[in-house]
Design a protein around this motif. Structure first.
Motif, PDB file in Angstrom:
ATOM      1  N   THR A  26       0.861  -1.184   0.000  1.00  0.00           N
ATOM      2  CA  THR A  26       0.000   0.000   0.000  1.00  0.00           C
ATOM      3  C   THR A  26       0.896   1.231   0.000  1.00  0.00           C
ATOM      4  O   THR A  26       2.121   1.137   0.063  1.00  0.00           O
ATOM      5  CB  THR A  26      -0.903   0.023   1.241  1.00  0.00           C
ATOM      6  N   SER A  27       0.271   2.382  -0.036  1.00  0.00           N
ATOM      7  CA  SER A  27       1.035   3.630   0.027  1.00  0.00           C
ATOM      8  C   SER A  27       0.168   4.703   0.653  1.00  0.00           C
ATOM      9  O   SER A  27      -1.047   4.733   0.454  1.00  0.00           O
ATOM     10  CB  SER A  27       1.453   4.057  -1.387  1.00  0.00           C
ATOM     11  N   ASN A  32       4.348   7.228   0.489  1.00  0.00           N
ATOM     12  CA  ASN A  32       5.205   6.457   1.400  1.00  0.00           C
ATOM     13  C   ASN A  32       4.773   4.991   1.325  1.00  0.00           C
ATOM     14  O   ASN A  32       3.718   4.627   1.845  1.00  0.00           O
ATOM     15  CB  ASN A  32       5.076   6.997   2.821  1.00  0.00           C
ATOM     16  N   PRO A  33       5.570   4.127   0.685  1.00  0.00           N
ATOM     17  CA  PRO A  33       5.126   2.747   0.471  1.00  0.00           C
ATOM     18  C   PRO A  33       5.201   1.908   1.738  1.00  0.00           C
ATOM     19  O   PRO A  33       5.965   2.211   2.656  1.00  0.00           O
ATOM     20  CB  PRO A  33       6.110   2.224  -0.585  1.00  0.00           C
ATOM     21  N   ASN A  34       4.428   0.839   1.763  1.00  0.00           N
ATOM     22  CA  ASN A  34       4.380  -0.086   2.899  1.00  0.00           C
ATOM     23  C   ASN A  34       4.142  -1.488   2.362  1.00  0.00           C
ATOM     24  O   ASN A  34       3.363  -1.671   1.426  1.00  0.00           O
ATOM     25  CB  ASN A  34       3.226   0.311   3.834  1.00  0.00           C
ATOM     26  N   ALA A  61      -4.371   2.299   7.600  1.00  0.00           N
ATOM     27  CA  ALA A  61      -4.372   3.763   7.466  1.00  0.00           C
ATOM     28  C   ALA A  61      -4.172   4.170   6.006  1.00  0.00           C
ATOM     29  O   ALA A  61      -4.834   5.091   5.511  1.00  0.00           O
ATOM     30  CB  ALA A  61      -3.267   4.358   8.336  1.00  0.00           C
ATOM     31  N   ASN A  62      -3.274   3.457   5.324  1.00  0.00           N
ATOM     32  CA  ASN A  62      -3.031   3.788   3.917  1.00  0.00           C
ATOM     33  C   ASN A  62      -4.277   3.557   3.066  1.00  0.00           C
ATOM     34  O   ASN A  62      -4.630   4.390   2.222  1.00  0.00           O
ATOM     35  CB  ASN A  62      -1.870   2.952   3.376  1.00  0.00           C
ATOM     36  N   ILE A  63      -4.933   2.421   3.263  1.00  0.00           N
ATOM     37  CA  ILE A  63      -6.113   2.110   2.446  1.00  0.00           C
ATOM     38  C   ILE A  63      -7.220   3.138   2.691  1.00  0.00           C
ATOM     39  O   ILE A  63      -7.962   3.503   1.785  1.00  0.00           O
ATOM     40  CB  ILE A  63      -6.598   0.673   2.728  1.00  0.00           C
ATOM     41  N   ALA A  89      -8.572  -0.906  -3.277  1.00  0.00           N
ATOM     42  CA  ALA A  89      -8.953  -1.656  -2.081  1.00  0.00           C
ATOM     43  C   ALA A  89      -9.820  -0.838  -1.146  1.00  0.00           C
ATOM     44  O   ALA A  89      -9.715   0.392  -1.072  1.00  0.00           O
ATOM     45  CB  ALA A  89      -7.697  -2.111  -1.341  1.00  0.00           C
ATOM     46  N   VAL A  90     -10.651  -1.585  -0.419  1.00  0.00           N
ATOM     47  CA  VAL A  90     -11.400  -0.993   0.685  1.00  0.00           C
ATOM     48  C   VAL A  90     -11.343  -1.983   1.840  1.00  0.00           C
ATOM     49  O   VAL A  90     -11.238  -3.191   1.609  1.00  0.00           O
ATOM     50  CB  VAL A  90     -12.871  -0.707   0.287  1.00  0.00           C
TER      51      VAL A  90
END
Lengths: 163, 159
Positions: A26-27, A32-34, A61-63, A89-90
């Protein structure tokens, strides 16, 4: 609209059923990637990947601020599972309106079938020094896949699914 | 601040390679494999990338140097860490020459570039109460002791 192959559907299951450990990437909205490994994975319809929301922190948090994600196989790779799935995504959490729809995936259907994932598909194959003492599921991440590319050496970047 | 890595972390990174994640400044993620990895210094990890691998991440990386990676294969569960830092694609110089030569010799990779990641953050990703715990504030001794209480297994290097 993409359509998963049979091999993809077999790979996108929990490891204990012949599936895979996956990485969910995710980002944040500002890039900021994760990357985090996930064990509870399944497919839904022909173009959705489901992932349990059990211990998600930054991913969650990213999604919530940015739906763009990538899903890839972490292990095993050597069975030809060289794919990166990209989509939106959700996190369908408990308390979502029951008629909530994400590209054709209904919250009631998803949470009824996958809302108690640890009981349905317990992590029996996870080593004792890694397995969690108690699973508390807060929802199901639904990834609507729009395309996929290869990470197979020699074919990296080639489209394997296209909407 | 330098991010310390334990010998076990280095062994897992180098034995299994890593899944490398970058993102555009707008937050669109891209992933490739770093099949050959070497910890080149304290807090620096270099990955040899073939031309097609570099091509996937280069456009995003040129605008946004942030990189996150996790260990590939069994390392996704046995080495439950997320490493974050800033990345630079090298196409010449001593680091490129060294890593490219080793990647060719050990794995037959024709490296077009080397992604050098300077680590800034380290997280535990073990599922449960420790998921997301930040570890890069620990001293090398503290980090080593923390890990030894949990895991000691070290993988064999892959061909």
């Amino acid at each position: 609209m993409v359509k998963f192959t049979k091999e993809m559907k077999e790979a996108l299951r929990v490891p204990g059923k012949g599936g895979s450990l996956i990485y969910l990437c995710t980002s944040s909205r500002d890039g900021n990637p994760n990357i985090a490994a996930m064990r509870f994975v399944a497919t839904h319809m022909d173009d959705k990947i489901l992932i349990a929301d059990m211990f998600l922190l930054k991913t969650k948090a990213n999604i919530k601020e940015n739906p763009d994600v990538a899903v890839t196989i972490c292990h095993p790779l050597d069975e030809g599972r060289w794919w990166v799935f990209k989509g939106k995504a959700v996190d369908m959490e408990y308390g979502f309106p029951r008629d909530f729809d994400w590209y054709g995936a209904n919250a009631t259907d998803i949470l009824n079938e996958w809302g108690n994932w640890n009981k349905a598909e317990p992590p029996d194959e996870v080593p004792p020094d890694i397995v969690f003492p108690k699973a508390v599921q807060r929802g199901v991440v639904v990834v609507h896949v729009e395309e996929a590319y290869s990470i197979e050496p020699g074919h990296v970047g080639e489209k394997v699914l296209e909407g | 601040m330098t991010v310390n890595l334990t010998d076990r972390m280095k062994a897992w990174i180098e034995a299994m390679g890593c899944h490398l994640c970058v993102a555009t400044p707008e937050g669109v993620p891209f992933v490739v494999l770093g099949r050959y990895a070497e910890v080149t210094g304290n807090g620096e990890v270099a990955f040899a990338l073939a031309q097609d691998e570099a091509k996937v991440i280069a456009p995003a990386l040129s605008k946004n140097p942030r990189v996150a990676f996790g260990v590939s294969r069994q390392g996704g569960i046995r080495a439950a860490y997320q490493f974050k830092g800033t990345g630079e694609l090298l196409r010449s110089g001593s680091v490129f020459d060294t890593i490219a030569a080793q990647a060719k010799e050990e794995k037959g990779i024709d490296a077009e570039s080397v992604l050098l990641v300077r680590l800034t953050e380290l997280y535990c990703t073990k599922p449960g109460y420790e998921a997301g715990q930040r570890l890069d504030g620990m001293s090398p001794e503290e980090l080593d002791a923390w890990e030894r209480q949990r895991w000691k297994d070290v993988p064999r290097k892959r061909d």
